[in-house]
Design an enzyme around this catalytic site. Sequence first.
Site, PDB file in Angstrom:
ATOM      1  N   ASP A 308       3.306  -1.504 -12.575  1.00  0.00           N
ATOM      2  CA  ASP A 308       2.819  -0.132 -12.456  1.00  0.00           C
ATOM      3  C   ASP A 308       1.518  -0.055 -11.660  1.00  0.00           C
ATOM      4  O   ASP A 308       0.751  -1.005 -11.593  1.00  0.00           O
ATOM      5  CB  ASP A 308       2.587   0.459 -13.845  1.00  0.00           C
ATOM      6  CG  ASP A 308       1.579  -0.334 -14.642  1.00  0.00           C
ATOM      7  OD1 ASP A 308       1.743  -1.569 -14.741  1.00  0.00           O
ATOM      8  OD2 ASP A 308       0.617   0.256 -15.154  1.00  0.00           O
ATOM      9  N   GLU A 309       1.301   1.113 -11.085  1.00  0.00           N
ATOM     10  CA  GLU A 309       0.046   1.453 -10.407  1.00  0.00           C
ATOM     11  C   GLU A 309      -0.484   0.345  -9.506  1.00  0.00           C
ATOM     12  O   GLU A 309      -1.647  -0.054  -9.625  1.00  0.00           O
ATOM     13  CB  GLU A 309      -1.012   1.848 -11.441  1.00  0.00           C
ATOM     14  CG  GLU A 309      -0.619   3.067 -12.229  1.00  0.00           C
ATOM     15  CD  GLU A 309      -1.615   3.433 -13.319  1.00  0.00           C
ATOM     16  OE1 GLU A 309      -1.777   4.625 -13.574  1.00  0.00           O
ATOM     17  OE2 GLU A 309      -2.197   2.522 -13.929  1.00  0.00           O
ATOM     18  N   PRO A 310       0.343  -0.177  -8.618  1.00  0.00           N
ATOM     19  CA  PRO A 310      -0.179  -1.224  -7.737  1.00  0.00           C
ATOM     20  C   PRO A 310      -1.204  -0.630  -6.780  1.00  0.00           C
ATOM     21  O   PRO A 310      -1.100   0.535  -6.375  1.00  0.00           O
ATOM     22  CB  PRO A 310       1.063  -1.689  -6.976  1.00  0.00           C
ATOM     23  CG  PRO A 310       1.957  -0.487  -6.965  1.00  0.00           C
ATOM     24  CD  PRO A 310       1.725   0.198  -8.278  1.00  0.00           C
TER      25      PRO A 310
END
Length: 521
Positions: A308-310
């Site tokens: 998630d949320e790279p």
Amino acid sequence: MALFDQEEPALQDITLVPRPRHVRAAGSGTLDLSPGIALRHPAALAGPAGLLRELLADLGVGAGPVPLLLAVDESASTAGEAYRLEVTADQVTLTAAREAAILAGISTLTQLTALAVTAPAAPGPSSSAPSRPVLSAVTIEDAPRFAWRGLSLDVARHFFTVEEVTEVLGLMFDLRLNVLHLHLTDDQGWRLDLPSRPELAERSSGSAVGGGRGGYFTARDYAQIQQAAARRGITVVPEIDVPGHTNAALHAVPALNRSGVAPEAYTGIEVGFSSLDAALPATATFLRDVFTDVGAMTAGPWVHIGGDEPPEMDRAEYAGLMEAAAGEVVAAGKAVVAWQEAARASLPPGSVVQFWQEDEPTEDVVAAIGAGARLLLSPATRAYLDMKYHPGFDLGLEWAGHTELQDAYEWDPAGVVPGVREEDIVGVEAAVFTETLTTREELLVMLLPRLAAVAEVAWSQQSGRDWSGFATRVGALGRVWGRGGLVWHRSPGVAWDRAAEVDEPAHTGREAESGPPSRTA
């Protein structure tokens, strides 16, 4: 058969959460468990029988003459956790084809008993006497809507101990949840000691948001959590979050940094600033060591690889890192779970994609499902239990808005992601991230009562659910929480029984800054 036959007066006090599929009166009698139970069971059910004895003893029901039979019926429904619980004026019989279903039935039986012993006393000379474990004669035939009914617990932002996690497992069992997803790593801390990478826990377990207490699970601790979970029919899914949310790893392993210099420990709540680097040779070795160890330490079939949320990176680089992590999980003999961003990569067939971002395009998710993945639903506005209940509530964040009990209850998993069939949905999972939660009491206040709402969304058929009925039933369940010393938020729209309450705690945890419009997971 009606879910709840309101024409049967004996059923008016059946206030179970989650709501069962079918309930009907089994005559007009009652069964008093006060004399104690004579528990009979096949040898294969010795574990569930032992748990049942302990749970009933906690409710004041010991050994005695009342027959209670646990039975395996191979001709019964073999669909997942389907069970039949029959209470007559003479005995209790719980029948199912599988141990997992027996455990679900035990959860129902103990909730019925807990509701009985916490019921308000009838007016009269003995109104101050405690209620007795008297059950109405009833037959319950039940099975869950979804196989995966989970809770994601963040122990990275703030650490929670084995004892605290075990208490959460007990609460999950009471609500017939069966997957504990442990968010073990993030920018703020690394919470699992790995034999091939001891430096991760040694160097990066002492930090937490706001400079709070750190901590980590030893291999023995992790095994203890899994054993406590398995006893309750709960599978533990560990999450090692990559390629972002990795400052703790970068802090512990300088070779993971292009400069060769480790960053400082991080105690804030910003996201999107840390990442593994696909170009560094140390990255592949790190992924192999970590996921090999985690796979070997994990009894269940799944390992969560985050995703998630790279931070901003080329789509191909991100996909390559996720595919490398997934490959190591498969090599370790486990199946892959990942947040919805990982659908940009080519995931192994049978992977589970966890959906949380309702305002993002879903084409990649739908394509991944079409390629053989399953969908796990955790829509942030409904299932993220770290969102504030209302503006000004002094715990939680509000980037996804505010989530009251009714918000957590009134949604249909089948309608969340257009283009996905219900049979492609493996389940529903609540999540609680702990940027602002530092104590057991604060954690419980954010979980309860909303975890009960998500549990019913996951277990009960959509056609059998309605807010007014749930509000009545969860109000009664509050008596059970009070008796057990639990704390919870008094959500509006529910007639909470104040006679058995434990006061909601003064929220002493550090109030985190609002942060960016992000889940910060």
